[in-house]
Design a protein around this motif. Structure first.
Motif, PDB file in Angstrom:
ATOM      1  N   SER A   1      35.690   1.853  -7.881  1.00 47.01           N
ATOM      2  CA  SER A   1      34.374   2.345  -7.477  1.00 47.01           C
ATOM      3  C   SER A   1      34.289   3.868  -7.605  1.00 47.01           C
ATOM      4  CB  SER A   1      34.052   1.912  -6.050  1.00 47.01           C
ATOM      5  OG  SER A   1      35.023   2.429  -5.153  1.00 47.01           O
ATOM      6  N   SER A   2      35.343   4.573  -7.280  1.00 49.38           N
ATOM      7  CA  SER A   2      35.308   6.030  -7.425  1.00 49.38           C
ATOM      8  C   SER A   2      35.350   6.435  -8.903  1.00 49.38           C
ATOM      9  CB  SER A   2      36.468   6.678  -6.670  1.00 49.38           C
ATOM     10  OG  SER A   2      37.696   6.227  -7.196  1.00 49.38           O
TER      11      SER A   2
ATOM     12  N   SER B   1      33.802   4.908 -11.378  1.00 47.31           N
ATOM     13  CA  SER B   1      32.440   4.829 -11.910  1.00 47.31           C
ATOM     14  C   SER B   1      31.612   6.034 -11.471  1.00 47.31           C
ATOM     15  CB  SER B   1      31.772   3.526 -11.486  1.00 47.31           C
ATOM     16  OG  SER B   1      31.627   3.485 -10.078  1.00 47.31           O
ATOM     17  N   ASP B   2      31.840   6.545 -10.273  1.00 46.54           N
ATOM     18  CA  ASP B   2      31.145   7.758  -9.831  1.00 46.54           C
ATOM     19  C   ASP B   2      31.534   8.954 -10.697  1.00 46.54           C
ATOM     20  OD1 ASP B   2      29.933   6.347  -7.830  1.00 46.54           O
ATOM     21  OD2 ASP B   2      31.312   7.010  -6.247  1.00 46.54           O
TER      22      ASP B   2
ATOM     23  N   PHE C   1      29.900   8.652 -14.083  1.00 47.46           N
ATOM     24  CA  PHE C   1      28.478   8.966 -14.009  1.00 47.46           C
ATOM     25  C   PHE C   1      28.262  10.480 -13.999  1.00 47.46           C
ATOM     26  CE2 PHE C   1      24.830  10.015 -11.297  1.00 47.46           C
ATOM     27  CZ  PHE C   1      23.815   9.504 -12.090  1.00 47.46           C
ATOM     28  N   PHE C   2      29.038  11.200 -13.205  1.00 44.28           N
ATOM     29  CA  PHE C   2      28.890  12.658 -13.153  1.00 44.28           C
ATOM     30  C   PHE C   2      29.266  13.320 -14.479  1.00 44.28           C
ATOM     31  CE2 PHE C   2      29.273  12.134  -8.435  1.00 44.28           C
ATOM     32  CZ  PHE C   2      27.979  12.537  -8.157  1.00 44.28           C
TER      33      PHE C   2
END
Length: 131
Positions: free
Chosen positions: A16-17, A19-20, A23-24
């Motif tokens: 999950s981290s 994918s963050d 995205f950034f």
């Protein structure tokens, strides 16, 4: 009587981290790519008190200090400049040409280019930097 435990160890990677972070990074590269200047030929432009900005991509004629001519990013010989300039303006159906002269270019060189524009009824705009 033996009691069995149902807890088993499962190895796993939390993503999950990740994918963050992706995205950034994607957002960062999208913003940077829109700010990139399409003219790769770096010329120190003359200073001006007020500069107008245009969002339309016109044909760009860059003249360096050593009198090399570039139409957009393609180098053009001085003898072939007039023909190529007319070809590109007719191809784009846009008579506006942005001249990017080096700040130490002779005035006579600039006048010769402007005379070329007057001869063929082209609209020339001189690019400057805010000073």
């Amino acid at each position: 009587m033996a009691i069995k435990r149902k807890k088993r160890f499962h190895a796993g990677v939390e993503s999950s981290s990740m994918s963050d972070i992706m995205f950034f990074l994607l957002l960062f590269f999208l913003i940077i790519s829109t700010l990139a200047n399409p003219n790769v030929i770096q010329v120190p432009l003359p200073d001006a008190k007020d500069t107008g900005q245009t969002n339309v991509q016109h044909l760009t004629l860059t003249v360096t200090s050593d009198k090399k001519y570039y139409l957009d990013k393609e180098e053009v010989t001085p003898e072939n400049l007039e023909v190529r300039l007319l070809q590109e303006t007719k191809l784009r159906k846009d008579e506006t040409v942005v001249i990017r002269p080096a700040y130490d270019l002779d005035v006579q060189e600039l006048i010769d280019l402007l005379q070329l524009g007057l001869k063929h009824q082209l609209k020339f705009v001189i690019a400057t930097k805010a000073g």
